[in-house]
Design a protein around this motif. Structure first.
Motif, mmCIF file in Angstrom:
data_model
loop_
_atom_site.group_PDB
_atom_site.id
_atom_site.type_symbol
_atom_site.label_atom_id
_atom_site.label_comp_id
_atom_site.label_asym_id
_atom_site.label_seq_id
_atom_site.Cartn_x
_atom_site.Cartn_y
_atom_site.Cartn_z
ATOM 1 N N LEU A 265 39.707 -20.973 -134.052
ATOM 2 C CA LEU A 265 40.968 -21.703 -133.971
ATOM 3 C C LEU A 265 42.162 -20.786 -134.230
ATOM 4 O O LEU A 265 42.084 -19.868 -135.049
ATOM 5 N N PRO A 266 43.295 -21.035 -133.569
ATOM 6 C CA PRO A 266 44.504 -20.299 -133.896
ATOM 7 C C PRO A 266 45.133 -20.838 -135.191
ATOM 8 O O PRO A 266 45.013 -22.018 -135.504
ATOM 9 N N LEU A 267 45.797 -19.946 -135.926
ATOM 10 C CA LEU A 267 46.464 -20.301 -137.174
ATOM 11 C C LEU A 267 47.952 -20.041 -137.041
ATOM 12 O O LEU A 267 48.379 -18.907 -136.805
ATOM 13 N N ILE A 268 48.752 -21.108 -137.173
ATOM 14 C CA ILE A 268 50.217 -21.020 -137.080
ATOM 15 C C ILE A 268 50.800 -21.229 -138.469
ATOM 16 O O ILE A 268 50.428 -22.164 -139.176
ATOM 17 N N VAL A 269 51.733 -20.365 -138.858
ATOM 18 C CA VAL A 269 52.388 -20.483 -140.156
ATOM 19 C C VAL A 269 53.896 -20.598 -139.931
ATOM 20 O O VAL A 269 54.520 -19.689 -139.376
ATOM 21 N N ASP A 270 54.479 -21.724 -140.353
ATOM 22 C CA ASP A 270 55.916 -21.951 -140.236
ATOM 23 C C ASP A 270 56.548 -21.687 -141.598
ATOM 24 O O ASP A 270 56.387 -22.461 -142.534
ATOM 25 N N LEU A 271 57.286 -20.574 -141.698
ATOM 26 C CA LEU A 271 57.893 -20.195 -142.981
ATOM 27 C C LEU A 271 59.333 -20.672 -143.130
ATOM 28 O O LEU A 271 59.838 -20.796 -144.239
ATOM 29 N N GLY A 272 60.026 -20.865 -142.023
ATOM 30 C CA GLY A 272 61.375 -21.423 -142.096
ATOM 31 C C GLY A 272 62.469 -20.429 -142.374
ATOM 32 O O GLY A 272 63.265 -20.101 -141.497
ATOM 33 N N SER A 273 62.548 -19.894 -143.595
ATOM 34 C CA SER A 273 63.780 -19.233 -144.021
ATOM 35 C C SER A 273 63.976 -17.806 -143.532
ATOM 36 O O SER A 273 65.100 -17.339 -143.467
ATOM 37 N N GLY A 274 62.935 -17.058 -143.243
ATOM 38 C CA GLY A 274 63.126 -15.810 -142.522
ATOM 39 C C GLY A 274 63.218 -14.507 -143.274
ATOM 40 O O GLY A 274 63.927 -13.601 -142.843
#
Length: 461
Positions: A265-274
């Motif tokens: 499976l692919p793993l996506i990480v949304d961190l937001g602030s950069g």
């Protein structure tokens, strides 16, 4: 009977348009805008908001001060670095210059050597990869929400083998239909400003969210038990605008990488602030480099938060994953423009950055500036904690100070010249200079002095 209603003497539109001042305004404003301003003032006179005698001078004043844009520059004296209502990150001088230079014709999609079409945004992409060596590839779209939407849409049906899994031999039994479940922790189903929910965004793709764990505790086993033939990806979202403390548990990126490899499976990480790399000032704020090294296929951040650049959604990660996203038809609809690409590249390649400077300001110097301002206006200095804002480092104080004024000053300062946005808190108007350029200190002092004098508030400051 003589009608004495003064509204009947409101100047006619044709006579106002013939005034020399109005004709002169036509050199920088079009007729539609000029007529709209005249109609607004006439309407204000009819409703009694302004005296009829003030119609002509008001029109002249508004036309004289009206710029091509209705946006009003403000000084951010709230102490909040990334203030969404004020446009988030202010651009650096280098980024501002880059926008000006890119405003005309530029080689955004042309190789000047061959004269042929080239790929878009190569300069910004190269700058991103230099700043984050753990990333193999990068893509820029128009904002963070667009980046997440594109990622979960493009990776539906893409196996981890297609996106450079560390375990390319792994296989899952599938029903034949496109996998449509996104597995995410219940504790990461966040709502950001203006009631915008990431859950609503993701379900617009036709995917289903498979919520696992509880609000405060989600274990790796919760993800594992939820994986099935319809699972399209694992998603981890940084809870950027709130914190859950106490009896808590969560699976980190490294653990999720192992699980993703086991099930292809692919793993996506949304961190937001950069943040590109860890920042000692924000020890608990996750960064792109660490997430990629821990095994994320894609990391998503916003460009106009802690990075200090223009509004943009940045997607960084493994080559195959980024290319899968870039080739999706939706990428064309969400791509960014030449001005954003220019500003982003300049932000990354130059050192001066207002957000970085405000975050790492010298507290001693900040207090000296604040005390000088307080002395100039006859006010007191109080301790005041700034904040990152914009969904970054929730609950983390940035120790500082502010000038304390009566609450009634806040509106007058917002409507003044310069327009100063202060923090109103517990019946006080607080002027925090953390995000105010030092070159503006004298203008701030003059504006405050004018407000205190005009409202006879000086004795109460």
């Amino acid at each position: 009977m003589v009608d004495s209603d003064p509204r009947r003497s409101i100047p006619r539109t044709d006579r106002l348009l013939a005034m020399p001042e109005v004709i002169a305004a036509g050199e920088h404003l079009n007729q539609t805008t000029i007529k709209a301003i005249i109609a607004e003032v006439q309407s204000a006179a009819r409703s009694g908001e302004i005296p009829v005698a003030e119609v002509t001078p008001t029109i002249v004043s508004r036309l004289g001060s009206r710029s091509a844009s209705s946006l009003i520059p403000v000084l951010n004296a709230t102490g909040i670095l990334v203030h969404t209502n004020l446009g988030r990150a202010p651009l650096s001088p280098a980024a501002t210059q880059a926008i000006t230079e890119a405003a005309g014709y530029v080689d955004v999609e042309m190789d000047l050597d061959s004269g042929r079409r080239s790929k878009r945004g190569t300069g910004a992409k190269a700058a991103l990869l230099r700043a984050c060596p753990a990333a193999e590839d990068a893509l820029v779209v128009n904002n963070g929400a667009a980046a997440l939407l594109l990622a979960v849409t493009a990776l539906r049906g893409s196996t981890s083998a297609n996106v450079a899994s560390a375990n390319p031999g792994a296989e899952r039994q599938c029903t034949g239909a496109t996998p449509s479940e996104i597995i995410v922790s219940r504790g990461e189903l966040i709502e950001i400003g203006a009631g915008f929910r990431l859950t609503d965004l993701m379900t617009t793709t036709g995917a289903r969210l498979r919520e696992v764990g509880t609000t405060n505790r989600t274990h790796l086993a919760d993800y594992a038990e939820a994986i099935g033939p319809d699972t399209s990806c694992l998603l981890k979202v940084h809870t950027s605008n709130f914190r859950v403390e106490g009896f808590t548990a969560s699976a980190d990126v490294g653990q999720l990488r192992t699980l993703a490899d086991e099930h292809d499976l692919p793993l996506i990480v949304d961190l937001g602030s950069g943040l590109f790399t860890p920042d000692p000032s924000l020890p608990d704020e996750p960064d792109i480099d660490t997430a990629l090294r821990a095994g994320a296929d894609l990391v998503i951040v916003s460009g106009d938060k802690l990075l200090g650049g223009p509004q943009a959604g940045l997607i960084l990660g493994r080559t195959e994953a980024v290319q899968t996203v870039a080739k999706h038809p939706l990428a064309r609809a969400l791509r960014t423009d030449k001005l954003t690409l220019a500003a982003l590249e300049a932000t990354i390649t130059h050192t001066a950055n207002p957000i970085h400077d405000a975050l790492h300001t010298d507290p001693v110097h900040l207090r000296e500036r604040t005390e000088t301002l307080a002395e100039a206006v006859g006010a007191a200095v109080v301790d005041h904690d700034g904040r990152v804002g914009g969904g970054g480092a929730p609950g983390v104080p940035l120790p500082g100070c502010a000038v304390e004024l009566p609450e009634e000053c806040a509106q007058a300062l917002r409507l003044g010249d310069p327009a100063i946005v202060a923090r109103v808190h517990q019946g006080r108007c607080l002027i925090d200079l953390r995000c105010v350029p030092e070159s503006e200190d004298q203008r701030v002092a003059a504006a405050i002095g004018k407000v205190l004098t005009s409202n006879h508030l000086g004795d109460h400051a």
